[in-house]
Write an enzyme that holds these catalytic residues in place. Structure first.
Site, mmCIF file in Angstrom:
data_model
loop_
_atom_site.group_PDB
_atom_site.id
_atom_site.type_symbol
_atom_site.label_atom_id
_atom_site.label_comp_id
_atom_site.label_asym_id
_atom_site.label_seq_id
_atom_site.Cartn_x
_atom_site.Cartn_y
_atom_site.Cartn_z
ATOM 1 N N SER A 125 10.888 11.753 -5.897
ATOM 2 C CA SER A 125 10.466 10.674 -6.784
ATOM 3 C C SER A 125 11.286 10.632 -8.052
ATOM 4 C CB SER A 125 8.982 10.790 -7.112
ATOM 5 O OG SER A 125 8.571 12.105 -7.203
ATOM 6 N N HIS A 148 12.080 6.281 -0.895
ATOM 7 C CA HIS A 148 10.974 6.681 -1.779
ATOM 8 C C HIS A 148 9.732 5.831 -1.547
ATOM 9 C CE1 HIS A 148 9.237 6.939 -6.070
ATOM 10 N NE2 HIS A 148 8.756 7.902 -5.333
ATOM 11 N N GLU A 160 11.502 2.319 -2.225
ATOM 12 C CA GLU A 160 12.800 2.232 -2.913
ATOM 13 C C GLU A 160 13.853 2.897 -2.017
ATOM 14 O OE1 GLU A 160 11.903 2.267 -7.680
ATOM 15 O OE2 GLU A 160 11.610 4.155 -6.627
HETATM 16 N N1 3HC Z 1 -2.953 1.680 7.319
HETATM 17 C C1 3HC Z 1 -2.719 0.482 6.751
HETATM 18 N N2 3HC Z 1 -3.482 -0.049 5.781
HETATM 19 C C2 3HC Z 1 -4.541 0.669 5.384
HETATM 20 C C3 3HC Z 1 -4.848 1.923 5.927
HETATM 21 C C4 3HC Z 1 -4.004 2.413 6.946
HETATM 22 N N3 3HC Z 1 -4.207 3.585 7.551
HETATM 23 N N4 3HC Z 1 -5.946 2.399 5.317
HETATM 24 C C5 3HC Z 1 -6.300 1.459 4.404
HETATM 25 N N5 3HC Z 1 -5.477 0.425 4.459
HETATM 26 C C6 3HC Z 1 -5.500 -0.797 3.647
HETATM 27 C C7 3HC Z 1 -6.783 -1.546 3.791
HETATM 28 O O1 3HC Z 1 -6.742 -2.379 4.928
HETATM 29 C C8 3HC Z 1 -6.902 -2.326 2.515
HETATM 30 O O2 3HC Z 1 -6.249 -3.563 2.684
HETATM 31 P P1 3HC Z 1 -7.032 -4.934 2.538
HETATM 32 O O3 3HC Z 1 -7.486 -4.958 1.099
HETATM 33 O O4 3HC Z 1 -5.992 -5.966 2.869
HETATM 34 O O5 3HC Z 1 -8.152 -4.840 3.515
HETATM 35 C C9 3HC Z 1 -6.055 -1.510 1.537
HETATM 36 O O6 3HC Z 1 -5.480 -0.470 2.287
HETATM 37 C C10 3HC Z 1 -6.803 -0.915 0.371
HETATM 38 O O7 3HC Z 1 -7.865 -0.121 0.818
HETATM 39 P P2 3HC Z 1 -9.035 0.343 -0.201
HETATM 40 O O8 3HC Z 1 -10.324 -0.101 0.344
HETATM 41 O O9 3HC Z 1 -8.899 1.804 -0.514
HETATM 42 O O10 3HC Z 1 -8.720 -0.540 -1.449
HETATM 43 P P3 3HC Z 1 -8.777 -0.341 -2.954
HETATM 44 O O11 3HC Z 1 -8.939 -1.697 -3.399
HETATM 45 O O12 3HC Z 1 -9.748 0.703 -3.377
HETATM 46 O O13 3HC Z 1 -7.290 0.158 -3.358
HETATM 47 C C11 3HC Z 1 -5.473 1.541 -3.885
HETATM 48 C C12 3HC Z 1 -6.907 1.485 -3.421
HETATM 49 C C13 3HC Z 1 -4.564 0.885 -2.842
HETATM 50 C C14 3HC Z 1 -5.085 3.007 -4.044
HETATM 51 C C15 3HC Z 1 -5.345 0.745 -5.221
HETATM 52 O O14 3HC Z 1 -6.274 1.252 -6.163
HETATM 53 C C16 3HC Z 1 -3.985 0.808 -5.831
HETATM 54 O O15 3HC Z 1 -3.107 0.033 -5.486
HETATM 55 N N6 3HC Z 1 -3.783 1.771 -6.762
HETATM 56 C C17 3HC Z 1 -2.508 1.991 -7.397
HETATM 57 C C18 3HC Z 1 -1.681 2.874 -6.502
HETATM 58 C C19 3HC Z 1 -0.307 3.091 -7.046
HETATM 59 O O16 3HC Z 1 0.095 2.557 -8.065
HETATM 60 N N7 3HC Z 1 0.453 3.915 -6.340
HETATM 61 C C20 3HC Z 1 1.762 4.320 -6.775
HETATM 62 C C21 3HC Z 1 1.658 5.670 -7.386
HETATM 63 S S1 3HC Z 1 3.189 6.217 -8.035
HETATM 64 C C22 3HC Z 1 3.902 6.953 -6.734
HETATM 65 O O17 3HC Z 1 3.352 7.125 -5.669
HETATM 66 C C23 3HC Z 1 5.288 7.383 -6.965
HETATM 67 C C24 3HC Z 1 5.465 8.835 -6.702
HETATM 68 O O18 3HC Z 1 6.816 9.091 -6.788
HETATM 69 C C25 3HC Z 1 4.749 9.714 -7.688
#
Ligand code: 3HC
Length: 306
Positions: A125, A148, A160
């Protein structure tokens, strides 16, 4: 362009490695995965099966049938040898701890064990791809790139694709094609500390930490401000708890060391939490005492009326 590979070797079966393996397997790819720790292989598999975005929940929420989930699981083969995992492979994806020497060692072995023209990709990352690849021959450097993913990778749409000035164009195209097969949107980035999303995302986290340390607002209120005021799905501290505070700390250390930019100097509060065993949300981070919310005795937004 259809994906040029149908098998991916994953090195590192932690939070990201395991969830990426699941994503690949549920998209029809076969996966061989290796981790230096047997316990990590077990907990990674547990995440694939029972995690919030794992297969059991996907069946329960009717995102896939039981048969599709079983088929996905059967496509993941766990191995306890790096050589067996990479042997005959055209695509190796490294997702181990953010440590430069560890990554270099894995790449040097993978370059020998995998096929001669195999793509060697890193899910790093914040370590730059150039630093990981600098000790290799030009021929190997041309095959090294970043791929990424964002947590949770089953859900987040962005990947990315990071190229150095030496990465072969065809390698970039192949990684992009793989992303498309996984229904992800690839964004091409020239290698630089933090790439694009973390460079911006970590700046926000750093600023939020500074506000917290100055006593301007609480963890929860800062998160609520960004959720409700800016429409972020999660505030910077909830997100830190999700990705892991130890990873966040290593991310900032790497970016600070690469840029010498004071913005990225790890916040004291983050160092304190990590040193006391607060490594992130205990629901996703095994062995953690908690994250910011447990440390400050607060409820995460969404856990009540927030
Ligand atoms: N396969 C595909 N899709 C799936 C799945 C799977 N196995 N499991 C769940 N999903 C989908 C669901 O279908 C749902 O989609 P829909 O809304 O179209 O039905 C979606 O995932 C979201 O599911 P949730 O019910 O958990 O939804 P939430 O609304 O609670 O969202 C979250 C949770 C997606 C984590 C949201 O809060 C979010 O986007 N948070 C921010 C996450 C973020 O910014 N991540 C980046 C972090 S930085 C990083 O990773 C970089 C690294 O280098 C550190």
């Amino acid at each position: 362009m259809p994906s040029p590979v149908n098998h991916v070797s994953i090195v590192g079966f932690g939070l990201m490695g395991a969830q990426i393996a699941q994503l690949l397997a549920q998209s029809g790819f076969s996966v061989s995965a290796y981790d230096v720790s047997e316990a990590q292989l077990h907990s990674g598999l547990d995440l694939v099966r029972k995690g919030k975005y794992g297969l059991e929940n996907s069946v329960a929420k009717r995102r896939m049938t039981e048969e599709e989930a079983d088929n996905a699981l059967s496509r993941i083969i766990l191995l306890n040898s790096l050589e067996d995992t990479c042997k005959g492979s055209d695509f190796v994806l490294e997702a181990v701890v953010e440590d430069l020497d560890t990554k270099r060692e894995i790449f040097s072995k993978a370059a020998v064990y995998a096929n001669q023209d195999a793509i060697l990709a890193s899910n790093t990352s914040t370590l730059t791809i150039s630093r990981i690849s600098e000790s290799f021959s030009p021929k190997v450097r041309a095959r090294i790139a970043g791929m990424h993913f964002f947590n949770p990778p089953q859900v987040m749409k962005l990947v990315e694709v990071v190229r150095t000035r030496e990465t072969n164009r065809e390698v970039v195209s192949k990684i992009e094609a793989l992303c498309t097969s996984l229904h992800k949107t690839p964004v091409e980035v020239l290698d630089s500390p933090g790439f694009v999303a973390n460079r911006i995302g970590i700046s926000v986290f750093a600023e939020a930490s500074s506000l917290l340390e100055k006593g301007i607002a609480s963890v929860r209120d800062i998160d609520l401000a960004m959720r409700l005021g800016y429409g972020y799905p999660m505030g910077p501290f909830e997100l830190g708890d999700l990705v892991g505070l130890d990873s966040r700390l290593r991310n900032m250390e790497a970016m600070y060391s690469d840029t010498q930019d004071e913005r990225f100097r790890p916040p004291k509060i983050l160092e304190k939490l990590v040193s006391e065993g607060y490594l992130g949300d205990p629901k996703t981070k095994r062995g953690s005492k908690g994250g910011y919310y447990e440390y400050f005795g607060l409820k995460r937004p969404g856990e009540d009326n927030g």
